[in-house]
Scaffold this motif. Structure first.
Motif, PDB file in Angstrom:
ATOM      1  N   GLY A 189       0.796  -1.219   0.000  1.00 14.63           N
ATOM      2  CA  GLY A 189       0.000   0.000   0.000  1.00 14.63           C
ATOM      3  C   GLY A 189       0.824   1.263   0.000  1.00 14.63           C
ATOM      4  N   LEU A 190       2.110   1.133   0.264  1.00 15.74           N
ATOM      5  CA  LEU A 190       2.945   2.317   0.423  1.00 15.74           C
ATOM      6  C   LEU A 190       3.120   3.092  -0.888  1.00 15.74           C
ATOM      7  CD1 LEU A 190       4.362   3.751   2.658  1.00 15.74           C
ATOM      8  CD2 LEU A 190       6.398   2.358   2.242  1.00 15.74           C
ATOM      9  N   ALA A 191       3.429   2.374  -1.963  1.00 17.40           N
ATOM     10  CA  ALA A 191       3.687   3.050  -3.245  1.00 17.40           C
ATOM     11  C   ALA A 191       2.461   3.827  -3.741  1.00 17.40           C
ATOM     12  CB  ALA A 191       4.135   2.028  -4.290  1.00 17.40           C
ATOM     13  N   PRO A 192       1.252   3.221  -3.774  1.00 21.08           N
ATOM     14  CA  PRO A 192       0.102   4.014  -4.221  1.00 21.08           C
ATOM     15  C   PRO A 192      -0.229   5.173  -3.295  1.00 21.08           C
ATOM     16  CG  PRO A 192      -0.599   1.825  -3.486  1.00 21.08           C
ATOM     17  CD  PRO A 192       0.886   1.802  -3.571  1.00 21.08           C
ATOM     18  N   LEU A 193       0.040   5.017  -2.012  1.00 25.15           N
ATOM     19  CA  LEU A 193      -0.208   6.121  -1.077  1.00 25.15           C
ATOM     20  C   LEU A 193       0.728   7.288  -1.376  1.00 25.15           C
ATOM     21  CD1 LEU A 193      -0.764   4.232   2.305  1.00 25.15           C
ATOM     22  CD2 LEU A 193      -2.404   5.767   1.190  1.00 25.15           C
ATOM     23  N   ILE A 194       1.983   6.967  -1.609  1.00 16.47           N
ATOM     24  CA  ILE A 194       2.961   8.030  -1.910  1.00 16.47           C
ATOM     25  C   ILE A 194       2.587   8.704  -3.225  1.00 16.47           C
ATOM     26  CG2 ILE A 194       5.358   8.440  -2.545  1.00 16.47           C
ATOM     27  CD1 ILE A 194       6.111   6.260  -0.481  1.00 16.47           C
ATOM     28  N   SER A 195       2.160   7.901  -4.194  1.00 18.57           N
ATOM     29  CA  SER A 195       1.737   8.476  -5.478  1.00 18.57           C
ATOM     30  C   SER A 195       0.500   9.356  -5.303  1.00 18.57           C
ATOM     31  CB  SER A 195       1.445   7.345  -6.471  1.00 18.57           C
ATOM     32  OG  SER A 195       0.938   7.857  -7.680  1.00 18.57           O
ATOM     33  N   LEU A 196      -0.430   8.881  -4.518  1.00 23.05           N
ATOM     34  CA  LEU A 196      -1.677   9.619  -4.307  1.00 23.05           C
ATOM     35  C   LEU A 196      -1.445  10.904  -3.531  1.00 23.05           C
ATOM     36  CD1 LEU A 196      -4.715   9.116  -4.967  1.00 23.05           C
ATOM     37  CD2 LEU A 196      -4.962   8.271  -2.635  1.00 23.05           C
ATOM     38  N   GLY A 203      -1.362  11.433   2.478  1.00 24.01           N
ATOM     39  CA  GLY A 203      -0.204  11.824   3.281  1.00 24.01           C
ATOM     40  C   GLY A 203      -0.395  11.514   4.754  1.00 24.01           C
ATOM     41  N   MET A 204      -1.593  11.726   5.251  1.00 24.23           N
ATOM     42  CA  MET A 204      -1.851  11.458   6.671  1.00 24.23           C
ATOM     43  C   MET A 204      -1.786   9.963   6.957  1.00 24.23           C
ATOM     44  SD  MET A 204      -4.812  14.321   7.421  1.00 24.23           S
ATOM     45  CE  MET A 204      -4.912  14.040   9.188  1.00 24.23           C
ATOM     46  N   THR A 205      -2.168   9.155   5.956  1.00 24.10           N
ATOM     47  CA  THR A 205      -2.023   7.709   6.128  1.00 24.10           C
ATOM     48  C   THR A 205      -0.550   7.345   6.245  1.00 24.10           C
ATOM     49  OG1 THR A 205      -3.996   7.399   4.763  1.00 24.10           O
ATOM     50  CG2 THR A 205      -2.639   5.464   5.170  1.00 24.10           C
ATOM     51  N   ALA A 243       0.121  16.514  11.136  1.00 22.29           N
ATOM     52  CA  ALA A 243       0.363  15.114  10.796  1.00 22.29           C
ATOM     53  C   ALA A 243       1.738  14.936  10.168  1.00 22.29           C
ATOM     54  CB  ALA A 243      -0.731  14.616   9.841  1.00 22.29           C
ATOM     55  N   ALA A 244       2.100  15.866   9.298  1.00 19.69           N
ATOM     56  CA  ALA A 244       3.411  15.783   8.646  1.00 19.69           C
ATOM     57  C   ALA A 244       4.531  15.908   9.672  1.00 19.69           C
ATOM     58  CB  ALA A 244       3.526  16.874   7.591  1.00 19.69           C
ATOM     59  N   ALA A 245       4.363  16.825  10.581  1.00 19.00           N
ATOM     60  CA  ALA A 245       5.402  17.041  11.603  1.00 19.00           C
ATOM     61  C   ALA A 245       5.604  15.788  12.437  1.00 19.00           C
ATOM     62  CB  ALA A 245       5.007  18.216  12.487  1.00 19.00           C
ATOM     63  N   LEU A 246       4.503  15.127  12.811  1.00 16.08           N
ATOM     64  CA  LEU A 246       4.613  13.900  13.602  1.00 16.08           C
ATOM     65  C   LEU A 246       5.282  12.795  12.792  1.00 16.08           C
ATOM     66  CD1 LEU A 246       4.058  12.193  16.079  1.00 16.08           C
ATOM     67  CD2 LEU A 246       1.730  11.793  15.217  1.00 16.08           C
ATOM     68  N   ALA A 247       4.875  12.669  11.508  1.00 16.77           N
ATOM     69  CA  ALA A 247       5.457  11.627  10.658  1.00 16.77           C
ATOM     70  C   ALA A 247       6.952  11.850  10.472  1.00 16.77           C
ATOM     71  CB  ALA A 247       4.754  11.613   9.303  1.00 16.77           C
ATOM     72  N   ILE A 248       7.331  13.086  10.249  1.00 18.74           N
ATOM     73  CA  ILE A 248       8.752  13.396  10.055  1.00 18.74           C
ATOM     74  C   ILE A 248       9.539  13.056  11.320  1.00 18.74           C
ATOM     75  CG2 ILE A 248      10.397  15.272   9.683  1.00 18.74           C
ATOM     76  CD1 ILE A 248       8.114  16.616   7.986  1.00 18.74           C
TER      77      ILE A 248
END
Length: 868
Positions: free
Chosen positions: A589-596, A609-611, A648-653
């Motif tokens: 699921g990672l590749a389509p999520l990054i593409s999306l 991105g939040m996923t 969400a981005a800050a937490l992921a980073i």
């Protein structure tokens, strides 16, 4: 009185012999006598044997009086069915057809009467019309003698009862033109029979045009206004024959036909009323005339007729109202004119009549399409009739009940505190119907009512989930769609999310994600999105193989952007579960999520991105995310104009930065400027996650320099002054890590980092004190900083902390003072400031390195005589 005796004595046989003689007078007297004998029913059977000779005599037009007597006798015998048939078989009608030029009134009367009698038998009608008898009939119909005209018209009317005669009557005889004219006769007997004949002839649609072209409508309106009951009936029948043909409606209305037709329906004769009402119903069915019909009194007439005691009239009236209610311009007037009362009465009427119930239900459903009516219907008590009608075992009636409920529930004023448990149970029962439209509209109703939180809970408690879950597996696309829509709205309430899954809805929803219909997929995904917000449901989606279709959906945005959006939202919810975080990545699921996440639609990109952010929470996913190119979407998210996306981005980073192997790729991808920007955010979480990430990056020798430059140091100093203690604590850690380089050590003081660190060191938060001291200790490693540290009261802070209850804090304070003791310019000041006692205490440590550091500091301090 003498007839039976004479007949018994053989008079008939004798008279037959007399008919055969050549003497005119004898034949006349014989025909006359037989005519008299034919008057009595008991003697007809004996006279019948004379039929062939009477027909023969009827041919002798030169003896007109004798012919007249013979035809009269045959007319009287013709009242018996078998004799009529025998006469036509023996060609009497052909004989009568030769009377075209006879001008004698008595003969014409008998001929017309005889034709009328013969035409009473169905088998005789076509043969009569096939001969010149047709022309005679129509000629006599136009006679000035009322009796001749009446009987000839009667014969024409009888023949016209057989549709096989219509073409000849219309084409060869020009009957329609003649009849239309005769309907305007001043003689009741004439226009009565003319209207009866016209009514029969109009049974063939091809004659309608001829009737209109013959100015038949004017004649019809005159007959309709007659006081004669039979004329009124015939007029109503003519209207009834004309109105099924839509082409006739415009002419009827344009020439004023509604007024006489409405007059007929108001007569107190059920037979007339039924025909007139049926004609009005036909006119009401024409979409082009509905408004005119209603405005000219048709609506009120039908409402009044719906109150009649006769059930057939009730059915017709409600049928007309059903047709009228299809017009958006008449839905409201039906209610305003008092139509609901009789409709509700008919709905509850016993015994049950399916046709009546069907018309009533459809009318209620149609009127419920008007927004104003939706409120009035409820206030006037529509639920009782609808609950009752829905119990009738009729697919059409139940479908209309569902449609009515769907319309009523669409009005916001009806969604709160209006539907009771009884109505809900009725709707749920309708939702379980095997009929497509019935179940569909019931599901729509549930969906409409589900926008209210209180309804969401109540409907689930009363059992709406069972039929809705069942509809997910329906063969009908519309049922799948609206069941999923209703479940989506119910699932907006957190209390229902687990119940939907417990009711078996998860497998059906997952199956619908693969539906070829975009609407069905979208509502299924929207429901799954809400359902997956419940933690207990999240692992169950994986158990029913729900991840694969969701991942497929996010990889096919060209099919439906909305579906991709909700699939991403669903995955985002599922990714809050640690186990699911691994499954999503393992199922590619990672590749389509990054593409999306790079999609032009900001909502789609955001949820993708939040996923990814959620997936980054699992340490096993952190390296794969970076390797798959996940940094780029996170960078875009970090600069979003939506705070929740930035957060969400800050937490992921931060999560990614917790893996040391990711730190260099993060810095190389240009993450530091984004972190600096996040540190300046007004959102607390953004600031906190950004400074936490910078802490990690600054701890790495290879990324420390880039983290510090470009505003990183200034951002850390800024957050060291923040109101939030967590931000200040992580800022202290970050400054501590950055201060491992001499240049940075000096820059911290240049940018004002010392004061907030000293302030933090004296805070009530032990952990904050510890990290502040560690940072200050690194700063003290640079002799260029010592002067400012002493000048700003740093030594006093250190001396106080050297007396802290926590051992490590006491040691960090002593370590810092030991670093400061390396500067000969400030040895005496340090001694006076109280640095000796903490360092002596530090020398008593059990750690040899600590002992060495303390002793070295004491040695340097001892070089000052004042300190010795």
């Amino acid at each position: 009185k003498n007839h039976p005796q004479l007949v018994e004595a053989g008079a008939v046989d004798a008279l037959i012999e007399c008919l055969k003689v050549k003497d005119d007078e004898t034949r006349f007297n014989a025909a006359f006598a037989l005519n008299k004998f034919a008057m009595a029913e008991e003697t007809k059977v004996h006279v019948a044997k004379a039929i062939p000779w009477l027909i023969a005599v009827a041919r002798m037009l030169r003896e007109l009086l004798t012919c007249t007597q013979a035809v009269s006798a045959l007319r009287r015998l013709g009242t018996v069915e078998s004799y009529r048939l025998d006469m036509v078989e023996k060609k009497l009608h052909e004989v009568l057809g030769t009377y075209q030029d006879v001008n004698n009134i008595e003969t014409q009367r008998e001929a017309a009467s005889c034709m009328c009698v013969l035409s009473e038998s169905v088998q005789n009608r076509k043969p009569i019309i096939d001969t010149p008898c047709l022309e005679l009939m129509l000629n006599l119909a136009q006679s000035e003698d009322v009796e001749v005209a009446r009987m000839a018209l009667g014969a024409c009317a009888n023949c016209a009862e057989d549709k096989k005669t219509h073409r000849l009557l219309a084409e060869r005889g020009n009957a329609m033109h003649i009849l239309a004219f005769l309907m305007r006769s001043r003689h009741v007997a004439v226009h009565r029979e003319a209207s009866r004949a016209t009514s029969n002839l109009l049974g063939t649609r091809a004659t309608h045009r001829l009737f209109l072209e013959s100015d038949g409508l004017r004649s019809l309106f005159l007959v309709a206004r007659s006081k004669d009951n039979e004329c009124q009936l015939n007029a109503s029948l003519i209207f009834r024959k004309l109105t099924p043909n839509l082409d006739n409606h415009e002419a009827i209305i344009a020439k004023g036909g509604l007024e006489p037709l409405l007059g007929l329906v108001q007569l107190r004769d059920v037979k007339i009323q039924r025909q007139a009402a049926a004609a009005l119903r036909d006119i009401a069915s024409n979409k082009d005339n509905k408004v005119t019909f209603a405005q000219e009194g048709g609506l009120r007439a039908m409402i009044a007729l719906a109150r009649d005691e006769d059930m057939s009239l009730q059915i017709i009236a409600c049928g007309a109202l059903r047709h009228l209610s299809l017009s958006s311009r008449i839905k409201r007037p039906i209610v305003e004119e008092g139509g609901l009362g009789p409709l509700f009465d008919r709905a509850m009427q016993e015994p049950l009549n399916l046709d009546l119930a069907s018309q009533v239900t459809a009318t209620i459903a149609n009127t419920a399409e008007n927004a104003d009516n939706q409120i009035t219907l409820v206030k006037d008590g529509v639920f009782g009739p609808l609950n009752h009608l829905s119990t009738i075992d009729s697919p059409d009636i139940q479908a209309d009940c569902s449609r009515a409920f769907a319309c009523l529930s669409a009005n916001r004023e009806n969604q709160v505190g209006v539907f009771s448990a009884t109505e809900y149970r009725t709707i749920f029962k309708l939702a379980a119907s095997p009929e497509e439209y019935c179940a569909r509209d019931a599901a729509i109703t549930i969906g409409n009512l589900s926008v209210i939180a209180r309804n969401q809970l109540l409907m689930v408690q009363l059992g709406c989930l069972v039929p809705l879950v069942s509809l997910l597996d329906s063969e009908f696309v519309s049922n799948q769609k609206y069941a999923a829509r209703a479940l989506y709205r119910l699932a907006a309430n957190a209390s229902n999310q687990k119940k939907i899954v417990d009711a078996g809805g998860l497998r059906g929803l997952v199956a619908l994600v693969n539906s070829p219909h975009a609407d069905v997929r979208q509502f299924a995904l929207m429901t799954l999105c809400n359902v997956c917000a419940h933690p207990e449901n999240q692992p169950k989606v994986v158990q029913v193989d729900g991840l694969a279709p969701l991942i497929h959906m996010i990889g096919n945005t060209e099919e439906s952007e909305e579906c991709a959006r909700y699939a991403a939202m669903t995955l985002c919810n599922l990714a809050t579960n640690p186990v699911n975080q691994l499954h999503i990545v393992r199922q590619k699921g990672l590749a389509p999520l990054i593409s999306l996440s790079g999609h032009e639609n900001p909502d789609i990109a955001r949820y993708a991105g939040m996923t990814i952010c959620n997936l980054a929470a699992h340490r096993m996913n952190r390296l794969p995310i970076v390797r798959a190119g996940g940094i780029v979407p996170l960078l875009r998210m970090a600069s979003s104009d939506k705070v929740e996306v930035q957060r969400a981005a800050a937490l992921a980073i931060y999560n990614l930065a917790c893996a040391a192997a990711n730190q260099i790729p993060l810095v190389k991808a240009g993450m530091c400027p984004a972190l600096v920007q996040l540190c300046e955010s007004a959102d607390l979480d953004c600031k906190r996650y950004a400074i936490m990430t910078m802490c990690n990056l600054a701890a790495n020798n290879e990324t420390r320099a880039k983290t510090t430059r470009g505003g990183g140091l200034q951002a850390a100093v800024l957050l060291s002054k923040d109101e939030d203690m967590d931000c200040r604590r992580y800022a202290a850690i970050c400054l501590c890590n950055m201060a491992n380089h001499p240049v940075t050590q000096a820059q911290v003081l240049v940018h004002g980092g010392l004061a907030p660190l000293l302030e933090l060191a004296e805070s009530d938060d032990t952990d904050a004190q510890r990290h502040a001291l560690m940072a200050i200790n690194n700063l003290a490693a640079n002799e260029a900083n010592h002067g400012q540290m002493l000048q700003k009261g740093g030594l006093k802070v250190l001396v106080r902390l050297a007396q802290h209850a926590e051992k490590d804090i006491r040691e960090y304070a002593a370590f810092t003072m030991a670093n400061m003791a390396s500067n000969a310019d400030y040895l005496a000041a340090m001694g006076r400031g109280g640095a000796l006692r903490p360092l002596i205490s530090l020398a008593g440590s059990h750690n040899v390195h600590t002992q060495c550091l303390a002793c070295a500091a004491l040695r340097r301090l001892a070089s000052s005589e004042e300190n010795r």
